[in-house]
Scaffold this motif. Structure first.
Motif, PDB file in Angstrom:
ATOM      1  N   ILE A  36       0.226  -1.024  -0.114  1.00  0.00           N
ATOM      2  CA  ILE A  36       0.078  -0.053   0.169  1.00  0.00           C
ATOM      3  C   ILE A  36       0.781   1.505   0.290  1.00  0.00           C
ATOM      4  O   ILE A  36       0.894   2.034  -1.175  1.00  0.00           O
ATOM      5  N   LEU A  37       2.009   1.232   1.111  1.00  0.00           N
ATOM      6  CA  LEU A  37       2.674   1.929   0.598  1.00  0.00           C
ATOM      7  C   LEU A  37       3.668   2.734  -0.659  1.00  0.00           C
ATOM      8  O   LEU A  37       3.897   3.760  -0.876  1.00  0.00           O
ATOM      9  N   GLN A  38       3.957   1.320  -1.080  1.00  0.00           N
ATOM     10  CA  GLN A  38       4.551   1.687  -2.216  1.00  0.00           C
ATOM     11  C   GLN A  38       3.920   2.112  -3.095  1.00  0.00           C
ATOM     12  O   GLN A  38       4.235   3.393  -3.964  1.00  0.00           O
ATOM     13  N   LYS A  39       2.505   1.929  -3.438  1.00  0.00           N
ATOM     14  CA  LYS A  39       1.807   2.392  -4.218  1.00  0.00           C
ATOM     15  C   LYS A  39       1.513   3.803  -4.283  1.00  0.00           C
ATOM     16  O   LYS A  39       1.317   4.439  -5.195  1.00  0.00           O
ATOM     17  N   PHE A  40       1.056   4.063  -2.932  1.00  0.00           N
ATOM     18  CA  PHE A  40       1.120   5.822  -2.974  1.00  0.00           C
ATOM     19  C   PHE A  40       2.165   6.219  -2.862  1.00  0.00           C
ATOM     20  O   PHE A  40       2.020   7.326  -3.878  1.00  0.00           O
ATOM     21  N   SER A  41       2.981   5.902  -3.030  1.00  0.00           N
ATOM     22  CA  SER A  41       4.599   6.431  -3.207  1.00  0.00           C
ATOM     23  C   SER A  41       4.948   7.015  -4.536  1.00  0.00           C
ATOM     24  O   SER A  41       4.392   8.226  -4.922  1.00  0.00           O
ATOM     25  N   ASN A  42       4.497   6.229  -5.172  1.00  0.00           N
ATOM     26  CA  ASN A  42       3.830   6.166  -6.642  1.00  0.00           C
ATOM     27  C   ASN A  42       3.162   6.995  -7.355  1.00  0.00           C
ATOM     28  O   ASN A  42       3.362   7.884  -8.142  1.00  0.00           O
ATOM     29  N   TYR A  43       1.825   6.933  -6.552  1.00  0.00           N
ATOM     30  CA  TYR A  43       0.861   8.072  -6.516  1.00  0.00           C
ATOM     31  C   TYR A  43       1.542   9.394  -6.485  1.00  0.00           C
ATOM     32  O   TYR A  43       0.763  10.513  -7.169  1.00  0.00           O
ATOM     33  N   ILE A  44       2.213   9.232  -5.221  1.00  0.00           N
ATOM     34  CA  ILE A  44       1.869  10.899  -4.910  1.00  0.00           C
ATOM     35  C   ILE A  44       2.886  11.804  -6.118  1.00  0.00           C
ATOM     36  O   ILE A  44       3.214  12.436  -6.328  1.00  0.00           O
ATOM     37  N   LYS A  45       4.339  10.250  -6.765  1.00  0.00           N
ATOM     38  CA  LYS A  45       5.587  10.823  -7.363  1.00  0.00           C
ATOM     39  C   LYS A  45       4.835  11.219  -9.141  1.00  0.00           C
ATOM     40  O   LYS A  45       5.094  12.432  -9.194  1.00  0.00           O
ATOM     41  N   ALA A  46       3.670  10.470  -8.706  1.00  0.00           N
ATOM     42  CA  ALA A  46       2.523  10.970 -10.011  1.00  0.00           C
ATOM     43  C   ALA A  46       2.080  12.416  -9.570  1.00  0.00           C
ATOM     44  O   ALA A  46       2.017  13.411 -10.737  1.00  0.00           O
ATOM     45  N   ILE A  47       1.742  12.231  -9.089  1.00  0.00           N
ATOM     46  CA  ILE A  47       0.358  13.997  -9.192  1.00  0.00           C
ATOM     47  C   ILE A  47       2.053  14.845  -8.761  1.00  0.00           C
ATOM     48  O   ILE A  47       1.502  16.005  -9.789  1.00  0.00           O
ATOM     49  N   ASP A  48       3.046  14.947  -8.204  1.00  0.00           N
ATOM     50  CA  ASP A  48       4.047  15.962  -7.542  1.00  0.00           C
ATOM     51  C   ASP A  48       4.401  16.068  -9.355  1.00  0.00           C
ATOM     52  O   ASP A  48       4.636  17.249  -9.758  1.00  0.00           O
ATOM     53  N   ARG A  49       4.756  15.202 -10.240  1.00  0.00           N
ATOM     54  CA  ARG A  49       5.234  15.405 -11.198  1.00  0.00           C
ATOM     55  C   ARG A  49       4.272  16.087 -12.233  1.00  0.00           C
ATOM     56  O   ARG A  49       4.732  17.084 -12.975  1.00  0.00           O
ATOM     57  N   ASP A  50       2.630  15.604 -12.402  1.00  0.00           N
ATOM     58  CA  ASP A  50       1.927  15.909 -12.992  1.00  0.00           C
ATOM     59  C   ASP A  50       1.136  17.406 -13.214  1.00  0.00           C
ATOM     60  O   ASP A  50       0.732  17.815 -13.516  1.00  0.00           O
ATOM     61  N   SER A  51       1.040  17.606 -11.766  1.00  0.00           N
ATOM     62  CA  SER A  51       0.141  18.764 -11.045  1.00  0.00           C
ATOM     63  C   SER A  51       1.662  19.266  -9.976  1.00  0.00           C
ATOM     64  O   SER A  51       0.714  19.903  -8.904  1.00  0.00           O
ATOM     65  N   PRO A  52       2.271  19.775 -10.498  1.00  0.00           N
ATOM     66  CA  PRO A  52       3.482  20.908  -9.693  1.00  0.00           C
ATOM     67  C   PRO A  52       2.762  22.267  -8.737  1.00  0.00           C
ATOM     68  O   PRO A  52       3.348  23.349  -8.245  1.00  0.00           O
ATOM     69  N   ASP A  53       1.583  22.911  -9.535  1.00  0.00           N
ATOM     70  CA  ASP A  53       1.100  24.174  -9.551  1.00  0.00           C
ATOM     71  C   ASP A  53      -0.095  24.012  -9.304  1.00  0.00           C
ATOM     72  O   ASP A  53      -0.632  25.054  -7.887  1.00  0.00           O
ATOM     73  N   LEU A  54      -0.288  23.107  -7.746  1.00  0.00           N
ATOM     74  CA  LEU A  54      -1.578  22.264  -7.057  1.00  0.00           C
ATOM     75  C   LEU A  54      -0.865  23.626  -5.704  1.00  0.00           C
ATOM     76  O   LEU A  54       0.471  23.241  -5.371  1.00  0.00           O
ATOM     77  N   ASN A  55      -2.033  24.226  -4.714  1.00  0.00           N
ATOM     78  CA  ASN A  55      -1.840  24.647  -3.650  1.00  0.00           C
ATOM     79  C   ASN A  55      -1.382  22.664  -2.611  1.00  0.00           C
ATOM     80  O   ASN A  55      -1.745  22.297  -3.176  1.00  0.00           O
ATOM     81  N   ASP A  56      -0.998  23.243  -1.151  1.00  0.00           N
ATOM     82  CA  ASP A  56      -0.961  22.433  -0.485  1.00  0.00           C
ATOM     83  C   ASP A  56      -2.145  22.127  -0.141  1.00  0.00           C
ATOM     84  O   ASP A  56      -2.455  20.689  -0.041  1.00  0.00           O
ATOM     85  N   GLU A  57      -3.278  22.477   0.069  1.00  0.00           N
ATOM     86  CA  GLU A  57      -4.605  21.630   0.553  1.00  0.00           C
ATOM     87  C   GLU A  57      -5.280  20.875  -0.661  1.00  0.00           C
ATOM     88  O   GLU A  57      -5.641  20.042  -0.516  1.00  0.00           O
ATOM     89  N   GLU A  58      -4.376  21.682  -1.330  1.00  0.00           N
ATOM     90  CA  GLU A  58      -5.314  20.766  -3.451  1.00  0.00           C
ATOM     91  C   GLU A  58      -4.346  19.369  -3.372  1.00  0.00           C
ATOM     92  O   GLU A  58      -4.622  18.683  -3.788  1.00  0.00           O
ATOM     93  N   LYS A  59      -2.797  20.293  -3.252  1.00  0.00           N
ATOM     94  CA  LYS A  59      -1.838  18.963  -3.075  1.00  0.00           C
ATOM     95  C   LYS A  59      -2.736  17.243  -2.370  1.00  0.00           C
ATOM     96  O   LYS A  59      -3.022  16.247  -2.498  1.00  0.00           O
ATOM     97  N   LEU A  60      -3.153  18.514  -0.558  1.00  0.00           N
ATOM     98  CA  LEU A  60      -3.158  16.948  -0.014  1.00  0.00           C
ATOM     99  C   LEU A  60      -4.471  16.026  -0.159  1.00  0.00           C
ATOM    100  O   LEU A  60      -4.420  15.023  -0.682  1.00  0.00           O
ATOM    101  N   GLY A  61      -5.829  17.086  -1.280  1.00  0.00           N
ATOM    102  CA  GLY A  61      -7.178  16.546  -1.146  1.00  0.00           C
ATOM    103  C   GLY A  61      -6.431  15.190  -2.477  1.00  0.00           C
ATOM    104  O   GLY A  61      -6.826  14.291  -2.362  1.00  0.00           O
TER     105      GLY A  61
END
Length: 104
Positions: A36-61
């Protein structure tokens, strides 16, 4: 301390679920935590890569959704089917698979 700073301090799978207020089966997480943690980490990396302009709350969402998605993946499939870790992707040495044997 900001919520993103709090998030960055988390180290346990259960803490992530509690931080995001997501329900979880503790026994299921205990058995599947690394996957679960590895898959979550992969998703987080994709979010950070694909959506660098999100504010902190959007990112946490997005991260919250990613954790739920990672959890759900392993409710529906087995860890070996996901092949997240190197050991699942390497071909063993000195092994011939039946699919590699030609018929002459």
């Amino acid at each position: 301390m900001s919520r993103i700073a709090q998030f960055q301090q988390i180290v346990d799978a259960e803490q992530y679920f509690e931080f995001f207020g997501l329900p979880y089966d503790a026994q299921f997480v205990n058995v599947n935590r690394l996957h679960i943690l590895q898959k979550f980490s992969n998703y987080i990396k994709a979010i950070d890569r694909d959506s660098p302009d999100l504010n902190d709350e959007e990112k946490l969402g997005q991260y919250r959704h990613a954790l739920q998605q990672a959890y759900d993946v392993f409710l529906a499939s087995k860890p070996v089917e996901q092949k997240l870790f190197k050991v699942f992707n390497e071909k063993p040495q000195n092994v011939v698979l039946l699919t590699e044997i030609g018929t002459d």
